[in-house]
Design an enzyme around this catalytic site. Structure first.
Site, PDB file in Angstrom:
ATOM      1  N   GLU A  12      -0.809  -6.102  -5.698  1.00 10.92           N
ATOM      2  CA  GLU A  12       0.280  -5.472  -4.944  1.00 10.92           C
ATOM      3  C   GLU A  12       1.592  -6.202  -5.200  1.00 10.92           C
ATOM      4  OE1 GLU A  12       0.069  -2.725  -3.337  1.00 10.92           O
ATOM      5  OE2 GLU A  12      -2.104  -2.459  -3.140  1.00 10.92           O
TER       6      GLU A  12
ATOM      7  N   ARG B  54      -3.890   4.075  11.033  1.00 11.40           N
ATOM      8  CA  ARG B  54      -4.480   5.416  11.094  1.00 11.40           C
ATOM      9  C   ARG B  54      -5.779   5.389  11.901  1.00 11.40           C
ATOM     10  NH1 ARG B  54      -7.900   8.242   8.305  1.00 11.40           N
ATOM     11  NH2 ARG B  54      -8.214   6.917   6.501  1.00 11.40           N
TER      12      ARG B  54
ATOM     13  N   CYS C  11      -4.450  -4.750   5.742  1.00 14.83           N
ATOM     14  CA  CYS C  11      -4.189  -5.348   4.431  1.00 14.83           C
ATOM     15  C   CYS C  11      -2.700  -5.666   4.272  1.00 14.83           C
ATOM     16  CB  CYS C  11      -4.636  -4.410   3.306  1.00 14.83           C
ATOM     17  SG  CYS C  11      -6.429  -4.324   3.108  1.00 14.83           S
TER      18      CYS C  11
ATOM     19  N   HIS D 169      -5.629  -5.369  -4.125  1.00 17.69           N
ATOM     20  CA  HIS D 169      -6.538  -4.349  -3.617  1.00 17.69           C
ATOM     21  C   HIS D 169      -7.614  -4.054  -4.661  1.00 17.69           C
ATOM     22  CE1 HIS D 169      -4.167  -2.635  -0.044  1.00 17.69           C
ATOM     23  NE2 HIS D 169      -5.418  -2.748   0.365  1.00 17.69           N
TER      24      HIS D 169
END
Lengths: 215, 215, 215, 215
Positions: free
Chosen positions: D81, D91, D144, D168
């Site tokens: 990332e 979510r 994360c 990731h």
């Protein structure tokens, strides 16, 4: 001479409240050109009844061409099917709870039937009109393939002058609100089926052009 | 009694420098358990020659079971194939430049052959071992389906005691460096094929469990 | 009081002959409701010029709200963007051959700007109207993110009363004839942007509802 | 001089029984080369506690480099990332039931932090070793990204000599038995993280090569 085209769509299944195949088919009911006149009928997403209903519709309308249409949630193109296989193997129950496993559709029928529709021409024509399309080589093993195989088996035995086939279509956008899946608008699907019907009415034979899938 | 299993893999095609089907098959050459002993042979990705080579390998090894394996770039699971269709329709030329269009593989053969391998058992067994697997209902229309159909046609005519089938496998990771596509490691694929071979050796008949695809 | 909304779209790039962002934006030019009046301007897919053109358009139209729109080929939903990052990193050259690598867009700007548009409300409203939509947390690192960051940087320095943001849209069907990619029809995209513009005009603040992505 | 590298992985979340980030990290615990020595620590998939645990691990191990690793189910590549954003927007609830909505991670922190790891070099090195990899520009808005942002915020305030970042990774095969999703084997992931750690130990600065994403 103008051809009579029977287009069928299914009722909703698998928790959906709408089936784009019927939404599209019913909009084409009564559509006429110089080459084709379209009649639409709805088919239940139920093994056996699906085929009974189709046979009655053929008896009633005496079509030259039959195009059955079904929802293929997850596909992103309009996909005319090339082959139907003699197998019913249901991952989920149909709309009346039947779930056949590894059953033959027609015990004395062949392992597969080829469509009688010019699927490469239909696909090419859709693409000319800006619609994503591709020939498919599997209609699955649920009610769609069942109806497709049953149609081909029925007309090959009783009315070989009728040409038949099947087209799978994607979800429409409203069905993908709560899932991540591709869709095509109902307008695009209706245009695609209209093109398919007229092309099938115009051409008995398919064009011989490269196609196919690697797997 | 221990079964002789012939596993085949293809040479690279479609701009690849490696074909995971052969990489995996060759690693299994000579593998033995109480139930199975595996021999591996390479097959050219060429219409006609593929089948000639396979027939010679069958002649030479006299196997009880034949499992042909091919690369299905883009799939994410190990997919035993259930049905082979009598159609060669090449989207790209094969490794010798042949590109058949809408040709029958066997002019007097049936429209399709079913695999003789217990594909649902094989799939279930792979999943028990943590390997993503699913039965597939289309092997495409390129050399993979050609070999699969040709195998079934050959053994049904000459040696019906042999049981045959086909397994499609994903890319291996190194093939996906410059494309966005799923892959499985060669180790996983080798394990999957070993499970498939042993399961096919153990069971003549498949299990009757729900499966199939909606489309 | 009615809000003036400037909507921009890009010219075609990456071998495409059409850019759905401009096709949609230009159809909305002159659209009026009680809450909003829309003006559309085209932006070149060129680093630097894109931002110059946008600043001139803002100067000329004096909008209350600016919504820049760009093509995100491969996405299947309308995706309002939440964050713009201070990075230009071009995988391909822009339409004038520039290909910045790891450059800051604004050397003394912050690492990122948040949109000022109510993206969760806009997304919810689109979904209510049957349009697949989701908030996105990356606008990439090409001209789209460049314009989005540049817009936010410009208005935060010169005209903080203007609210700005960016919406990525999928291909339209005609662009996917020769690729396998999802699409949404131009009609659907136009409706989505109209809903976005009106929602942005109606609401200064976003709703606080669960959203986000796991990765 | 040999660098101390702290690699972290998370415990399982979102109905999974295993988290490949921790499975891979723990296999690397104690791994040594001339350039790097790796220590692994597990982090709870819980807002706040995740960061508390990470800070304690940094305090305890006094690393030169920190690489946090997390599962990105659905991705098919190893994705270092590039940017962490100051936003927690869940979510789903975390493993203790917290579900922050639109919250800042650090009220007085910047909108985003850039990784301090040479992500383009790491990606290139993985690809040289046959491992599918790509730089990612969004770490999502769940735990994360929270941990990644919190790490960068912590070290920028207290220990700017430490270089930190986030990677990731996809599912491992066993997680995809009952879903249709890509995976990479644990062996491949372990190799990828080892390459990442050694590359980060060898190079302070990243290479300037074309990269980025169009959207």
């Amino acid at each position: 001479m103008r051809k009579k085209v029977l287009i069928t769509g299914f009722d909703p299944f698998d928790k959906e409240t709408v089936n784009p195949s019927w939404e599209a088919a019913k909009r084409l009911n009564g559509f006429e050109t110089e080459e084709a006149i379209i009649t639409a009928e709805q088919i239940p997403t139920v093994f056996r009844s699906a085929l009974d209903t189709l046979r009655q519709a053929i008896q009633k309308h005496q079509p030259d061409i039959v195009i059955c249409v079904g929802q293929a949630g997850g596909r992103m193109q309009i996909t005319p099917e090339r082959v139907a296989i003699n197998l019913a193997d249901a991952r989920i129950p149909d709309n009346e709870g039947h779930q056949p496993i590894d059953e033959e559709i027609s015990p004395d029928g062949p392992a597969a039937y080829w469509t009688r529709l010019p699927v490469k021409r239909m696909t090419a024509k859709m693409k000319e009109h800006g619609i994503p399309a591709a020939v498919s080589y599997t209609a699955g093993t649920f009610v769609c393939n069942y109806l497709f195989y049953g149609l081909m088996d029925h007309i090959s035995r009783t009315s070989p002058h009728i040409r038949g086939g099947f087209i799978h279509i994607p979800y429409i956008p409203q069905q993908t609100i709560d899932k991540t899946a591709p869709s095509l608008s109902l307008d695009t699907i209706v245009r695609a089926l209209r093109i398919a019907a007229v092309t099938a009415a115009q051409y008995d034979e398919d064009v011989k052009s490269p196609g196919g899938t690697l797997h």
